[in-house]
Design an enzyme around this catalytic site. Structure first.
Site, PDB file in Angstrom:
ATOM      1  N   SER A 124       0.828  -1.201   0.000  1.00  0.00           N
ATOM      2  CA  SER A 124       0.000   0.000   0.000  1.00  0.00           C
ATOM      3  C   SER A 124       0.866   1.255   0.000  1.00  0.00           C
ATOM      4  CB  SER A 124      -0.854  -0.011   1.271  1.00  0.00           C
ATOM      5  OG  SER A 124      -1.453   1.240   1.479  1.00  0.00           O
ATOM      6  N   TYR A 148      -2.201  -1.138  11.000  1.00  0.00           N
ATOM      7  CA  TYR A 148      -2.421  -1.647   9.634  1.00  0.00           C
ATOM      8  C   TYR A 148      -1.200  -1.366   8.763  1.00  0.00           C
ATOM      9  CZ  TYR A 148      -3.862  -1.658   4.760  1.00  0.00           C
ATOM     10  OH  TYR A 148      -3.901  -1.875   3.405  1.00  0.00           O
ATOM     11  N   LYS A 152       1.902  -3.877   6.786  1.00  0.00           N
ATOM     12  CA  LYS A 152       2.396  -3.840   5.396  1.00  0.00           C
ATOM     13  C   LYS A 152       3.917  -3.655   5.369  1.00  0.00           C
ATOM     14  CE  LYS A 152      -1.607  -4.299   3.393  1.00  0.00           C
ATOM     15  NZ  LYS A 152      -1.962  -5.642   2.899  1.00  0.00           N
TER      16      LYS A 152
HETATM   17  P1  NAD Z   1     -11.109  -6.827   0.963  1.00  0.00           P
HETATM   18  O1  NAD Z   1     -11.385  -6.776   2.423  1.00  0.00           O
HETATM   19  O2  NAD Z   1     -12.234  -6.611   0.020  1.00  0.00           O
HETATM   20  O3  NAD Z   1     -10.393  -8.212   0.589  1.00  0.00           O
HETATM   21  C1  NAD Z   1      -9.560  -8.898   1.490  1.00  0.00           C
HETATM   22  C2  NAD Z   1     -10.112 -10.302   1.624  1.00  0.00           C
HETATM   23  O4  NAD Z   1      -9.293 -11.039   2.523  1.00  0.00           O
HETATM   24  C3  NAD Z   1     -11.537 -10.319   2.187  1.00  0.00           C
HETATM   25  O5  NAD Z   1     -12.376 -11.026   1.289  1.00  0.00           O
HETATM   26  C4  NAD Z   1     -11.398 -11.059   3.525  1.00  0.00           C
HETATM   27  O6  NAD Z   1     -12.543 -11.846   3.802  1.00  0.00           O
HETATM   28  C5  NAD Z   1     -10.135 -11.870   3.292  1.00  0.00           C
HETATM   29  N1  NAD Z   1      -9.386 -12.216   4.518  1.00  0.00           N
HETATM   30  C6  NAD Z   1      -8.996 -11.403   5.523  1.00  0.00           C
HETATM   31  N2  NAD Z   1      -8.315 -12.115   6.441  1.00  0.00           N
HETATM   32  C7  NAD Z   1      -8.267 -13.398   6.004  1.00  0.00           C
HETATM   33  C8  NAD Z   1      -7.711 -14.599   6.521  1.00  0.00           C
HETATM   34  N3  NAD Z   1      -7.091 -14.651   7.702  1.00  0.00           N
HETATM   35  N4  NAD Z   1      -7.857 -15.736   5.796  1.00  0.00           N
HETATM   36  C9  NAD Z   1      -8.508 -15.718   4.603  1.00  0.00           C
HETATM   37  N5  NAD Z   1      -9.062 -14.618   4.075  1.00  0.00           N
HETATM   38  C10 NAD Z   1      -8.936 -13.466   4.773  1.00  0.00           C
HETATM   39  O7  NAD Z   1      -9.925  -5.791   0.670  1.00  0.00           O
HETATM   40  P2  NAD Z   1      -9.340  -5.276  -0.710  1.00  0.00           P
HETATM   41  O8  NAD Z   1      -9.688  -3.838  -0.824  1.00  0.00           O
HETATM   42  O9  NAD Z   1      -9.662  -6.212  -1.798  1.00  0.00           O
HETATM   43  O10 NAD Z   1      -7.791  -5.351  -0.349  1.00  0.00           O
HETATM   44  C11 NAD Z   1      -6.985  -6.453  -0.710  1.00  0.00           C
HETATM   45  C12 NAD Z   1      -5.591  -6.236  -0.168  1.00  0.00           C
HETATM   46  O11 NAD Z   1      -5.087  -4.999  -0.681  1.00  0.00           O
HETATM   47  C13 NAD Z   1      -5.506  -6.127   1.346  1.00  0.00           C
HETATM   48  O12 NAD Z   1      -4.339  -6.770   1.779  1.00  0.00           O
HETATM   49  C14 NAD Z   1      -5.404  -4.642   1.584  1.00  0.00           C
HETATM   50  O13 NAD Z   1      -4.732  -4.338   2.766  1.00  0.00           O
HETATM   51  C15 NAD Z   1      -4.616  -4.188   0.373  1.00  0.00           C
HETATM   52  N6  NAD Z   1      -4.843  -2.777   0.021  1.00  0.00           N
HETATM   53  C16 NAD Z   1      -6.109  -2.325  -0.188  1.00  0.00           C
HETATM   54  C17 NAD Z   1      -6.313  -0.992  -0.472  1.00  0.00           C
HETATM   55  C18 NAD Z   1      -7.709  -0.443  -0.670  1.00  0.00           C
HETATM   56  O14 NAD Z   1      -7.888   0.766  -0.577  1.00  0.00           O
HETATM   57  N7  NAD Z   1      -8.709  -1.267  -0.965  1.00  0.00           N
HETATM   58  C19 NAD Z   1      -5.226  -0.111  -0.577  1.00  0.00           C
HETATM   59  C20 NAD Z   1      -3.941  -0.614  -0.389  1.00  0.00           C
HETATM   60  C21 NAD Z   1      -3.761  -1.961  -0.082  1.00  0.00           C
END
Ligand code: NAD
Ligand code: UDP
Length: 334
Positions: A124, A148, A152
């Site tokens: 991120s 959080y 990362k």
């Molecule tokens: P999201 O919450 O929609 O997807 C993450 C998925 O991981 C969810 O479906 C959740 O159920 C699953 N999950 C969480 N813990 C788990 C575990 N222990 N075992 C199995 N599944 C698990 O989030 P997203 O927006 O799709 O983000 C995906 C990744 O990208 C994350 O790591 C997030 O930190 C990173 N990210 C997201 C953003 C954003 O703004 N959306 C920005 C930067 C980084």
């Protein structure tokens, strides 16, 4: 390639699944559904016309994860799974460190045991220290201001240490800026639980009449219109970035920003969303949100040079697809 997507039914994972399937790769989605729904896999199938294997797996359950690796021969893993709400991470640091760090360590142990050594990781823009000048470049120093963000930073370090100790590993760290939008079909999109924290999901709910007004967190920043500036990227562009990262993966650790390189203010976003939904969106100025920066946007040059990645969707496209999802798919998925 056959690719394991942890967190594969989540927002970014599901769009990446569509992108990979459309390009001829096979995917297995593993998710514990803590922040997504099993029905997302059916929607990925509806979009692509291809069968999708989806398994309910918690990364904290090492034995269950090992079984997934025994059942499939993976060429690579894209690791999306994690908890991602900044405010919640401050209130529940142990839950965040356990889920994100232990989950990742379990995954890496399983990968190593089965000889799978290609990994793309969801990092991120939050890993950039706040005293860096914009635009952020991949070689800038990292740090964090909340649990959080630290997960990362720490996972990036784990992966660098692992790749340094075992040269067979090929790792890509993708630092996302602000992913928004949805698949143009309206079948998959972002589906946050409760009241959204992020700007665009919040604006979507105000536009739909579910919430009364947008609160603009500060209009006295040192930015062109005084409101906070971010680099919003369409989730479809982001998904393509993952495919390119996977298809160009090589030994060692590569780090890429995935952003447009363009900053948009809170008022820019509200104006684009008004154009997308066709009516005014009530908004008022509120105090700054603690911890927010004035301006965050990417230098996207490295991903352009090494992956051939450039973004195609405009802010208006992002708002149109978000609105389409809000008025069709999001409601149907509820
Ligand atoms: P999201 O919450 O929609 O997807 C993450 C998925 O991981 C969810 O479906 C959740 O159920 C699953 N999950 C969480 N813990 C788990 C575990 N222990 N075992 C199995 N599944 C698990 O989030 P997203 O927006 O799709 O983000 C995906 C990744 O990208 C994350 O790591 C997030 O930190 C990173 N990210 C997201 C953003 C954003 O703004 N959306 C920005 C930067 C980084
Ligand atoms: N923001 C806002 N009102 C909201 C949510 C966010 O004004 O209800 C602003 C926030 O201050 C920031 C921008 O919108 O300038 C993007 O915030 P978001 O939480 O979506 O992303 P992040 O701050 O994590 O980059």
């Amino acid at each position: 390639m056959t690719v394991l997507l942890t967190g594969g039914t989540g927002f970014i994972g599901s769009h990446t699944a569509v992108e990979l399937l459309d390009a001829g790769h096979a995917v297995v989605l593993a998710d514990n559904y803590s922040n997504s729904k099993p029905s997302v896999a059916d929607r990925v199938t509806a979009i692509t016309g291809q069968a999708v294997v989806a398994q309910e797996i918690d990364l904290l359950d090492r034995a269950a994860l090992e079984r997934v690796f025994q059942e499939h021969e993976f060429d690579a893993v894209i690791h999306f799974a994690g908890l991602k709400a900044v405010g919640e991470s401050v209130a529940k640091p142990l839950e965040y460190y356990t889920n994100n760090l232990v989950g990742t360590l379990n995954l890496l142990q399983c990968m190593r045991a089965r000889g799978v050594r290609r990994l793309v990781f969801s990092s991120s823009a939050t890993v950039y220290r706040s005293d860096n000048p914009v635009p952020y470049r991949e070689d800038y120093p990292t740090g964090a201001t909340n649990p959080y963000g630290w997960t990362k930073v720490m996972i990036e370090q784990q992966l660098r240490d692992l790749a340094a100790s075992e040269p067979a590993w090929s790792v890509v760290l993708l630092r996302y800026f602000n992913p928004i939008g949805a698949h143009p079909s309206g079948l998959i999109g972002e589906d946050p639980n409760g009241i959204p924290n992020n700007l665009v999901p919040f604006v979507a709910k105000v536009a739909a009449g579910v919430l009364p007004e947008v609160r603009i967190f500060g209009d006295d920043y040192d930015t062109p219109d005084g409101t906070g500036v971010r680099d919003y990227i369409h989730v479809m562009d982001l998904a393509r970035g993952h495919r390119l990262a996977l298809e160009n993966i090589r030994p060692g650790v590569q780090t890429y920003n995935l952003g447009t390189g363009r900053g948009s203010s809170v008022r820019d976003v509200i104006a684009a969303y008004e154009e997308a939904c066709g009516h005014a969106i009530p908004a008022s100025v509120a105090p700054r949100r603690p911890g927010d920066l004035a301006s965050v946007y990417a230098d996207p040059a490295l991903a352009a040079r090494e992956l051939g990645f450039t973004t195609e969707y405009s802010l208006l496209d992002m708002c149109r697809d978000s609105w389409h999802w809000q008025t069709t798919g999001a409601v149907a998925a509820a």
